[in-house]
Write a protein that holds these residues in place. Sequence first.
Motif, PDB file in Angstrom:
ATOM      1  N   VAL A   1       1.850   3.000   2.483  1.00  0.00           N
ATOM      2  CA  VAL A   1       1.535   3.962   3.844  1.00  0.00           C
ATOM      3  C   VAL A   1       2.919   4.195   4.707  1.00  0.00           C
ATOM      4  O   VAL A   1       3.184   5.241   4.945  1.00  0.00           O
ATOM      5  CB  VAL A   1       0.384   3.326   4.780  1.00  0.00           C
TER       6      VAL A   1
ATOM      7  N   GLY B   1      -3.958  -0.432   2.067  1.00  0.00           N
ATOM      8  CA  GLY B   1      -4.369   0.968   2.639  1.00  0.00           C
ATOM      9  C   GLY B   1      -5.412   1.528   3.318  1.00  0.00           C
ATOM     10  O   GLY B   1      -5.859   2.648   3.483  1.00  0.00           O
TER      11      GLY B   1
ATOM     12  N   CYS C   1       1.015  -1.340  -0.110  1.00  0.00           N
ATOM     13  CA  CYS C   1      -0.025   0.057   0.003  1.00  0.00           C
ATOM     14  C   CYS C   1       0.721   1.314   0.033  1.00  0.00           C
ATOM     15  O   CYS C   1       0.314   2.333  -0.677  1.00  0.00           O
ATOM     16  CB  CYS C   1      -0.809   0.077   0.996  1.00  0.00           C
TER      17      CYS C   1
ATOM     18  N   PRO D   1      -3.609   4.586  -2.190  1.00  0.00           N
ATOM     19  CA  PRO D   1      -3.342   3.869  -0.841  1.00  0.00           C
ATOM     20  C   PRO D   1      -2.385   4.446   0.081  1.00  0.00           C
ATOM     21  O   PRO D   1      -2.710   4.525   1.243  1.00  0.00           O
ATOM     22  CB  PRO D   1      -3.083   2.343  -1.243  1.00  0.00           C
ATOM     23  N   GLU D   2      -1.440   4.823  -0.671  1.00  0.00           N
ATOM     24  CA  GLU D   2      -0.206   5.487   0.328  1.00  0.00           C
ATOM     25  C   GLU D   2      -0.735   6.594   1.002  1.00  0.00           C
ATOM     26  O   GLU D   2      -0.011   6.979   1.983  1.00  0.00           O
ATOM     27  CB  GLU D   2       1.144   5.585  -0.329  1.00  0.00           C
ATOM     28  N   GLN D   3      -1.609   7.243   0.467  1.00  0.00           N
ATOM     29  CA  GLN D   3      -2.003   8.684   1.337  1.00  0.00           C
ATOM     30  C   GLN D   3      -2.897   8.415   2.164  1.00  0.00           C
ATOM     31  O   GLN D   3      -3.628   9.547   2.688  1.00  0.00           O
ATOM     32  CB  GLN D   3      -2.736   9.765   0.156  1.00  0.00           C
ATOM     33  N   SER D   4      -3.406   7.216   2.727  1.00  0.00           N
ATOM     34  CA  SER D   4      -4.692   7.252   3.777  1.00  0.00           C
ATOM     35  C   SER D   4      -4.327   7.834   4.969  1.00  0.00           C
ATOM     36  O   SER D   4      -5.381   8.339   5.465  1.00  0.00           O
ATOM     37  CB  SER D   4      -4.790   5.712   3.950  1.00  0.00           C
ATOM     38  N   ILE D   5      -3.258   7.794   5.518  1.00  0.00           N
ATOM     39  CA  ILE D   5      -3.015   8.329   6.623  1.00  0.00           C
ATOM     40  C   ILE D   5      -2.874   9.999   6.404  1.00  0.00           C
ATOM     41  O   ILE D   5      -3.408  10.843   7.226  1.00  0.00           O
ATOM     42  CB  ILE D   5      -1.698   8.044   7.129  1.00  0.00           C
ATOM     43  N   ARG D   6      -2.190  10.346   5.389  1.00  0.00           N
ATOM     44  CA  ARG D   6      -2.091  11.931   4.905  1.00  0.00           C
ATOM     45  C   ARG D   6      -3.477  12.470   4.886  1.00  0.00           C
ATOM     46  O   ARG D   6      -3.857  13.562   5.413  1.00  0.00           O
ATOM     47  CB  ARG D   6      -1.383  12.099   3.713  1.00  0.00           C
TER      48      ARG D   6
END
Lengths: 558, 296
Positions: free
Chosen positions: A538, B23, A536, B218-223
Amino acid sequence: MGHVLIDQEGKPVFAASTGRMEWNHTGSWRYMRPRYENKLPPCTQGCPTHEKIPQYFAQVKRGDYRGAWEIILEDNPLPGVCGRVCYHPCEDVCNRGEFDERIAINALERFVADQNLDRRYPASFRQPSNGVNIAIVGSGPAGLSAAYQLARRGTAVTIFEAAAEPGGMLRLGIPEYRLPRHILDKEIHDIQSLGVEIRTGQRLGTDITLEDLQNRFDAVILALGAYRGRAVDLPGRHLKGVRSALDFLRELNTHQPVDLPERVTVIGGGNTAIDAARSARRLGADVTILYRRSRTEMPAVREEIEAALEEGIDLKECCTPVEVLGDESVRGLRWIKTRLGEPDDSGRRRPIPIPGSEAVLETGAVLLAIGELPELESLPALGTTGSRIAVNDHYQTNLEGVYACGDVADGPVGTVVDAIATGKATALAVLHSLLDQKPAANQPPVVTYDQINLDYFRHQSRPALPHLDVRDAVQSFTEVNQTLSPDTAEQEAVRCFSCGTCIECDLCLIYCPDVAITRGSNGVPYVINYDFCKGCGVCVEECPREAMTFEEELSCTN
Amino acid sequence: MSQIPVSVPAQEIMGSGHVACPGCGAAMAMRNALKVLGPKTVVVIPACCWSVIDGPTPHSVVGVPVIHTAFETAAITATGVRAGLRARGEEDVNVMAWAGDGGTFDIGFQSLSGAAERNEDIIYVCYDNEAYMNTGIQRSSATPWGAWTTTTPVNNPKSRPKKNIVDALAAHHIPYIATASVAYPEDLVKKFERAKSIRGMRFIHILSPCPPGWKSVPEQSIRISRLAVKSRVFPLFEVLDGWKYRLTQDPEPVPVNEYLRLQGRFRHLTPEAIDQIQQDVDSRWNQLQQRIASSF
Ligand SMILES: Cc1cc2nc3c(=O)[nH]c(=O)nc-3n(C[C@H](O)[C@H](O)[C@H](O)COP(=O)(O)OP(=O)(O)OC[C@H]3O[C@@H](n4cnc5c(N)ncnc54)[C@H](O)[C@@H]3O)c2cc1C
Ligand SMILES: Cc1ncc(C[n+]2csc(CCOP(=O)(O)OP(=O)(O)O)c2C)c(N)n1
Ligand code: SF4
Ligand code: SF4
Ligand code: SF4
Ligand SMILES: [Mg+2]
């Protein structure tokens, strides 16, 4: 195994399956792969010796000062010296500078060195002989650094030094209020402890010849520095009281009697000018510095210029001397105002005298600090670029087996850290040529400011460096600047972003939705379980410091 | 400390191998919730993404007993589990209903309201991905104004504001309500700790980014989750006894567009529409501030 609730009789409270999901290898979904990979911090790139700055900060944070010292020593054997006199190009490119204030890297380097004044090198620094025997001429920072890097790799090294004591400009030029001699002595002793022999009072050209060294050693490294004051065409320059600032400093630093008049004028804007001015101030003189460009163009270390001004030295910017006045001895100096024109070859703006702006300054001495050049007359066979020894990318001169580095050679000159860096590079080049020891492979990419995840940082200011009160400072040659306290040093190390260098903050592990990251062992901070990692990204995105890399699965080799 | 430290309990109850999308915010939320609640927990999951994420029977990823139940019954099933445990003298077990926004704001609202009014001794968590994601991104009453879903296409996006579920629960005067974000794991963990220490009805509302449903990477879920908090679209606060409001995070605010622009479901919005969202967010924030001010 899942957790089954058991009642008082030891039976499950209700039916529950205990089958988990680890059979389902979700790693097969992945088309992007995260991995841990430290990147190059800009400070490390900016430091000519490439000190591993966030790495040794990590040891400072843990209170492991020996560990921090040993990391610096990989690249630089003189952290106590550099921590005091380096112009710290590392700080100019520090990413933290764009956020609030640059990290006080130089002060931390000094802190680490000062915590290790009673320590010696670890035993691992002494390596079995590699059979190579090298002569180095000159024991300034370039020669010392080359000797150190060679000796650590099992090389026999003899340094020939013309002066009575080793250290070059560190001993003869830089005054004690900036670099106490016990610091320099300690770091030279450390280098000697590796078996490096330093023969003082041996001048190449008089006491020894280059041919002799070439015959007796596998290679010769020339690290002669630059000692001769540049010639000036200034009417009245032969009057008594006009002299080179470097000669004045050399006499002072070798404890010869120096007598100065009440009013002294220094001409120049480099470290030599500032050091001569501040030293004269300490001897009780009223000092004026004349510099032909503006303060921003002065090549001296910025903090030194500021300290000089604080100590009451009068700086006349954009002024150039016209004539020294006097009959036998100096009485005064006629000078003229300048304005700055187009940039010259050095890239700095050319000073142009403003007609009609002349004036006279009363002074009993004029110290010339307008740059130093190497003395190469006794070495006629060496190819030069005019004033310095010509070298190729491997620091080789035109003579077989003869190398040159530091201020005597063409390349980056005029600073301690560049001398240390070229000394190190020369040592590695010598070993590469004699033993085929390859220097380290290619470097990872540099971390830029926009790659830092700022959401994880709070603003915090740079600590003020402790120093003597000016009123006390000008009374003696006692060191002006002081060492950070352990608390402040730790806070400052913590303030560093640690660009590109994992600090084991756990964020990657905490955020992973697939519980695919675990703590590692044996020095490996984390392990990614690629059976489950879905790619992913994250973890990579949230790493505050670009210590992880995200790449296409198909391009991965393992 | 220059880097804001984040720490959560080390214990891992939830495992790997689940089938959440890469994500997924709901997976991160469950992982951290269980780190606090620990092994003595029963989880009740109605129809929603999590009924799939957990894995096919007889497999389950959460690591504690799970009861899969009908779409509208999370709260009442949890109530029943609590009654059963009590009847057997098991007092030290956490019972957690874990439902999506559809199962909470819409179809499950009746049973949730009943359980809240009776102050049942359960923790009810709504992981809110702002649509019926499991069945293909249909709008729910949790879908924000202006958002795209498959039932609110871009030429006719959602025209009603998101239901204020916290206000609705506060109206039931339950002991503990909190909003939480996967981008603030330490804050989330503290809220579960507080919830764990209280008896009676506890409600935790977690904003859960959903990359396929929000059309985000997906990699921006936290952002994105962090920007929801910073933009005050999703403020982090607690409500005690239905009237005492307390803000738990107050980061430097950013314009709502910082949050919106990372999500494809808002890509069609005009500058006027974004202004409208900003105004709504500002007025809700002011209302929250007033409630906080009159709370203690
Ligand atoms: C007053 C002053 C202040 C300075 N302040 C700073 C500062 O704050 N920060 C900074 O970064 N840089 C500073 N510099 C510059 C810095 O000191 C030099 O760039 C650096 O020392 C060069 O190192 P080196 O090893 O090449 O030469 P040097 O340090 O000059 O050493 C050369 C050595 O070779 C010996 N030698 C020369 N000829 C012979 C020969 N024929 N035979 C045998 N031995 C010989 C010399 O005696 C000397 O020991 C300063 C320089 C001066 C003069
Ligand atoms: C009574 C009933 N109606 C419809 C469904 C089909 N259904 C299963 S999950 C779901 C949507 C769930 O949405 P939400 O609660 O928001 O959870 P998400 O899938 O978004 O996580 C629907 C409509 C069902 N299972 N039961
Ligand atoms: S923040 Fe730290 S690692 Fe980054 S450039 Fe500055 S000193 Fe180096
Ligand atoms: S967060 Fe986890 S699943 Fe996502 S890329 Fe990183 S290791 Fe893989
Ligand atoms: S998130 Fe923290 S622990 Fe993980 S790689 Fe980055 S610095 Fe290291
Ligand atoms: Mg939903």
